[in-house]
Design a protein around this motif. Structure first.
Motif, short mmCIF file in Angstrom:
data_model
loop_
_atom_site.label_atom_id
_atom_site.label_comp_id
_atom_site.label_asym_id
_atom_site.label_seq_id
_atom_site.Cartn_x
_atom_site.Cartn_y
_atom_site.Cartn_z
N GLY A 9 0.77 -1.14 -0.11
CA GLY A 9 -0.29 -0.10 -0.11
C GLY A 9 1.02 1.33 -0.03
N ILE A 10 0.29 2.18 0.34
CA ILE A 10 1.01 3.66 0.27
C ILE A 10 2.25 3.31 1.33
N GLY A 11 2.00 2.97 2.57
CA GLY A 11 3.23 2.79 3.33
C GLY A 11 4.30 1.97 2.99
N GLY A 12 3.93 0.62 2.45
CA GLY A 12 5.09 -0.12 1.84
C GLY A 12 5.87 0.32 0.74
N TYR A 29 5.75 -7.61 -0.54
CA TYR A 29 4.92 -8.52 -0.83
C TYR A 29 3.48 -8.16 -0.54
N ASP A 30 2.62 -8.44 -1.44
CA ASP A 30 1.25 -8.09 -1.13
C ASP A 30 0.12 -9.00 -1.46
N ARG A 31 -0.83 -9.28 -0.64
CA ARG A 31 -1.70 -10.23 -0.94
C ARG A 31 -2.43 -10.14 -2.03
N ALA A 32 -2.78 -8.91 -2.50
CA ALA A 32 -3.46 -8.55 -3.64
C ALA A 32 -2.93 -9.03 -4.81
N LEU A 42 -7.87 11.45 -1.58
CA LEU A 42 -7.05 11.66 -0.41
C LEU A 42 -6.75 12.90 -0.23
N ILE A 43 -6.80 13.73 0.97
CA ILE A 43 -6.05 15.09 1.22
C ILE A 43 -4.75 14.78 1.76
N ILE A 44 -3.69 15.39 1.12
CA ILE A 44 -2.40 15.16 1.48
C ILE A 44 -1.60 16.65 2.06
N CYS A 104 -6.10 11.57 -6.22
CA CYS A 104 -6.62 10.22 -6.21
C CYS A 104 -5.94 9.11 -5.76
N ARG A 105 -6.36 8.16 -4.88
CA ARG A 105 -5.35 7.33 -4.14
C ARG A 105 -5.05 6.31 -5.12
N ALA A 106 -5.54 6.04 -6.36
CA ALA A 106 -5.07 5.25 -7.25
C ALA A 106 -3.96 5.82 -8.27
N ARG A 126 0.34 -13.84 0.01
CA ARG A 126 -0.27 -13.23 1.38
C ARG A 126 0.53 -13.84 2.72
N CYS A 127 0.82 -12.73 3.48
CA CYS A 127 1.71 -13.21 4.72
C CYS A 127 0.84 -14.14 5.77
N GLU A 128 1.21 -15.21 5.95
CA GLU A 128 0.39 -16.03 6.90
C GLU A 128 1.13 -16.34 8.10
N ALA A 159 3.77 -3.46 6.98
CA ALA A 159 2.98 -2.17 6.33
C ALA A 159 1.82 -2.91 5.71
N ASP A 160 0.99 -3.79 6.48
CA ASP A 160 -0.24 -4.53 5.74
C ASP A 160 -1.38 -3.99 6.64
N GLY A 161 -1.46 -2.60 6.85
CA GLY A 161 -2.79 -1.84 6.78
C GLY A 161 -3.52 -2.35 8.09
N GLY A 292 2.67 2.58 9.22
CA GLY A 292 1.64 3.09 8.52
C GLY A 292 0.05 2.75 9.39
N ASP A 293 -0.66 2.33 8.85
CA ASP A 293 -2.05 2.01 9.53
C ASP A 293 -1.72 0.57 10.36
N ALA A 294 -0.81 -0.32 9.97
CA ALA A 294 -0.56 -1.32 10.75
C ALA A 294 -0.17 -1.15 12.17
N GLN A 304 -4.58 12.76 7.97
CA GLN A 304 -2.94 12.35 8.33
C GLN A 304 -2.81 11.01 8.27
N GLY A 305 -3.51 10.25 7.65
CA GLY A 305 -3.14 8.76 7.90
C GLY A 305 -1.96 8.79 6.93
N VAL A 306 -1.83 9.43 5.57
CA VAL A 306 -0.81 9.15 4.70
C VAL A 306 0.53 10.02 5.39
N GLY A 307 0.05 11.37 5.60
CA GLY A 307 1.31 12.11 6.69
C GLY A 307 2.01 11.12 7.61
C1 LIG Z 1 -12.68 6.77 4.41
C2 LIG Z 1 -11.27 7.03 4.50
C3 LIG Z 1 -10.83 8.21 4.12
C4 LIG Z 1 -9.50 8.45 4.24
N1 LIG Z 1 -8.94 9.68 3.84
C5 LIG Z 1 -7.78 9.94 4.19
C6 LIG Z 1 -7.09 11.40 3.82
O1 LIG Z 1 -7.63 12.15 3.19
N2 LIG Z 1 -5.97 11.68 3.81
C7 LIG Z 1 -4.89 10.76 4.46
O2 LIG Z 1 -3.80 10.97 4.65
N3 LIG Z 1 -5.34 9.53 4.90
C8 LIG Z 1 -6.78 9.28 4.74
N4 LIG Z 1 -7.23 7.97 4.90
C9 LIG Z 1 -6.18 7.05 5.49
C10 LIG Z 1 -5.06 6.59 4.54
O3 LIG Z 1 -5.98 5.77 3.47
C11 LIG Z 1 -4.26 5.34 5.39
O4 LIG Z 1 -3.78 5.85 6.37
C12 LIG Z 1 -3.22 4.65 4.33
O5 LIG Z 1 -3.67 4.41 3.16
C13 LIG Z 1 -2.22 3.83 5.17
O6 LIG Z 1 -1.50 3.14 4.16
P1 LIG Z 1 -0.85 1.70 4.51
O7 LIG Z 1 0.10 1.44 3.34
O8 LIG Z 1 -0.72 1.71 6.09
O9 LIG Z 1 -2.33 0.57 4.47
P2 LIG Z 1 -2.78 0.44 3.31
O10 LIG Z 1 -3.08 1.24 2.28
O11 LIG Z 1 -4.20 -0.17 3.75
O12 LIG Z 1 -2.05 -1.01 2.42
C14 LIG Z 1 -1.95 -2.16 3.16
C15 LIG Z 1 -1.47 -3.17 2.00
O13 LIG Z 1 -1.05 -4.55 2.80
C16 LIG Z 1 -1.84 -5.39 2.11
N5 LIG Z 1 -1.99 -6.71 2.94
C17 LIG Z 1 -2.78 -6.51 3.91
N6 LIG Z 1 -2.91 -7.74 4.70
C18 LIG Z 1 -1.62 -8.53 4.20
C19 LIG Z 1 -1.16 -9.82 4.24
N7 LIG Z 1 -1.27 -10.70 5.41
N8 LIG Z 1 0.02 -10.03 3.39
C20 LIG Z 1 0.24 -9.34 2.55
N9 LIG Z 1 -0.20 -8.14 2.17
C21 LIG Z 1 -1.22 -7.65 2.90
C22 LIG Z 1 -2.95 -4.81 1.45
O14 LIG Z 1 -3.50 -5.59 0.37
C23 LIG Z 1 -2.71 -3.40 1.20
O15 LIG Z 1 -2.24 -3.30 -0.12
C24 LIG Z 1 -8.70 7.42 4.74
C25 LIG Z 1 -8.86 6.32 5.18
C26 LIG Z 1 -10.46 6.12 5.07
C27 LIG Z 1 -10.98 4.58 5.37
#
Ligand SMILES: Cc1cc2nc3c(=O)[nH]c(=O)nc-3n(C[C@H](O)[C@H](O)[C@H](O)COP(=O)(O)OP(=O)(O)OC[C@H]3O[C@@H](n4cnc5c(N)ncnc54)[C@H](O)[C@@H]3O)c2cc1C
Length: 393
Positions: A9-12, A29-32, A42-44, A104-106, A126-128, A159-161, A292-294, A304-307
């Protein structure tokens, strides 16, 4: 140093890029099976934009995002009166060096993927399981057809969210998810169809039990629009269930006409239950670290999730680059010590905002409105003015 990152994801991806900048190659490595992201905005904030520039991604980011043109008003639900303004436009450039962007997140995820050599990112795994015997760590990965793979590494970064398998292993019950009792309704509106007032900058509308946020993304071609409503805990709709904006007018009876104009312009969208976690007691154990979110999944009320995730990424990369392969745990402990207090503070502030944004009209709401002009500015200084690489750790 052998570095395995679980989650692309964004963090990894940001972490792999930050490590690459410091001469360290990580495998991600990502499960997707396909790294395709839902289209959502996303607001950054300025703090994250500054780090994207530090990572050499600034120009590419500017090409796909939208600089917020004005400061971001927080408005009252009935009459649109401005309660406070977030410094996100020109004031942010003056105060923090960078404006806030909408993206746009994508588009962001694609930009990050393109910044890495393709052989570093491994989808469909997928990490198990995870082991750390003190000398090295092992990650158990399962592919789409059930095949098992084992990766050995000097360091593993979880960094698996939100639903992190790595955090679950590290913390068990303390890692549980909380239902926020909220649902987010997300819409992308082509700018040519959106009302003029929505095409320039972030705006939030605060009201009893609910709020709305909208801001332009993708070079201003699209307006991202989100409505937050109380959600039933036993709502049977799956995450991402389709919804049409016209069904929301009744939820906003008595709200300002601009809100209804925006709802009328929006079409199909999706509806998401919202979860968050309590702060974790630690982010590292031996050769394993969370990021990150993990590590600090938070309610998105401060954007501030991305920040916070970007701050984790650059600090972790620095700690690993400056550490010694023989003492990875010490480098990870240093990362945690540098990051956990700030991220926890932001996590708790985001939760507080959920309560404050949704106050019913009355004395508490009036006290909020009186305090917000100063509070929102001070909080912006704390969030956007921070440079995690500013002082050598
Ligand atoms: C409704 C909503 C609105 C938001 N708006 C904002 C915003 O405006 N600004 C902002 O900064 N943040 C926002 N956020 C938060 C932001 O999206 C997250 O903080 C950010 O995406 C975190 O990134 P990450 O890489 O930690 O997690 P994720 O983006 O969730 O990535 C985790 C990755 O890990 C993979 N994964 C999961 N489990 C496994 C496994 N077992 N094995 C292998 N891979 C795995 C997933 O497939 C995924 O690709 C918002 C969140 C939500 C829900």
């Amino acid at each position: 140093m052998r570095i395995a990152i679980v989650g692309a994801g964004i963090g990894g991806l940001l972490t792999a890029i930050a490590l690459q900048q410091r001469g360290l190659a990580a495998q991600v490595y990502d499960r997707a099976a396909e790294l395709r992201e839902i289209g959502a905005g996303l607001i950054i904030g300025s703090n994250a934009v500054r780090l994207l520039w530090c990572l050499g991604l600034g120009e590419r980011f500017e090409r796909v995002s939208f600089v917020q043109e004005a400061e971001g008003p927080l408005r009252r639900w009935q009459n649109g009166a401005v309660v406070a303004e977030k410094p996100i436009g020109r004031a942010a450039v003056r105060r923090y060096g960078y404006a806030t962007h909408g993206v746009c997140r994508a588009d962001l995820q694609r930009l990050l993927l393109d910044a890495l050599p393709p052989d570093r990112v491994h989808p469909g795994l997928r990490c198990e399981g995870l082991r750390d015997d003190g000398r090295e760590a092992e990650v158990d990965l399962v592919d789409r057809s059930g095949g098992r793979h084992r990766v050995r590494a000097d360091v593993v970064i979880g960094a698996d969210g939100l639903h992190s398998a790595v955090a679950a292993r590290m913390h068990g019950e303390a890692n549980r998810l909380n239902q926020a009792g909220q649902r987010a309704f997300r819409f992308l509106v082509p700018a040519r169809r959106a009302p003029e007032f929505a095409r320039h900058s972030y705006t939030a509308w605060l009201g009893p039990g609910r709020h709305l946020v909208h801001y332009p993304i993708r070079r201003g071609e699209v307006v991202n629009f989100m409505a937050w409503l109380p959600g039933e805990r036993d709502d049977p709709r799956p995450p991402g269930a389709p919804v049409h904006a016209r069904t929301l007018h009744a939820e906003f009876t008595g709200w300002h006409e601009d809100v209804h104009d925006l709802l009328a312009a929006a079409g199909d969208g999706s509806c998401w239950p919202i979860f968050h976690k309590d702060p974790l007691p630690g982010w590292t154990a031996g050769r394993v670290a969370l990021l990150g979110d993990a590590a600090h999944s938070m309610l998105p009320f401060l954007g501030q999730g991305v920040g916070q995730t970007a701050e984790d990424a650059v600090v972790l990369a620095r700690c690993l680059a400056e550490g010694h392969v023989a003492d990875v745990p010490a480098a990870l402990r240093r990362y945690e010590a540098l990051r956990i207090d700030r991220a926890t503070d932001v996590q708790l502030r985001s939760r507080e905002r959920c309560y404050e944004f949704h106050l019913p009209d009355g004395p508490e709401q009036r006290a909020r409105d009186a305090a917000y002009p100063l509070e929102v500015r001070q909080e912006a200084d704390l969030l956007y003015g921070h440079d995690p690489l500013g002082d050598p750790p």
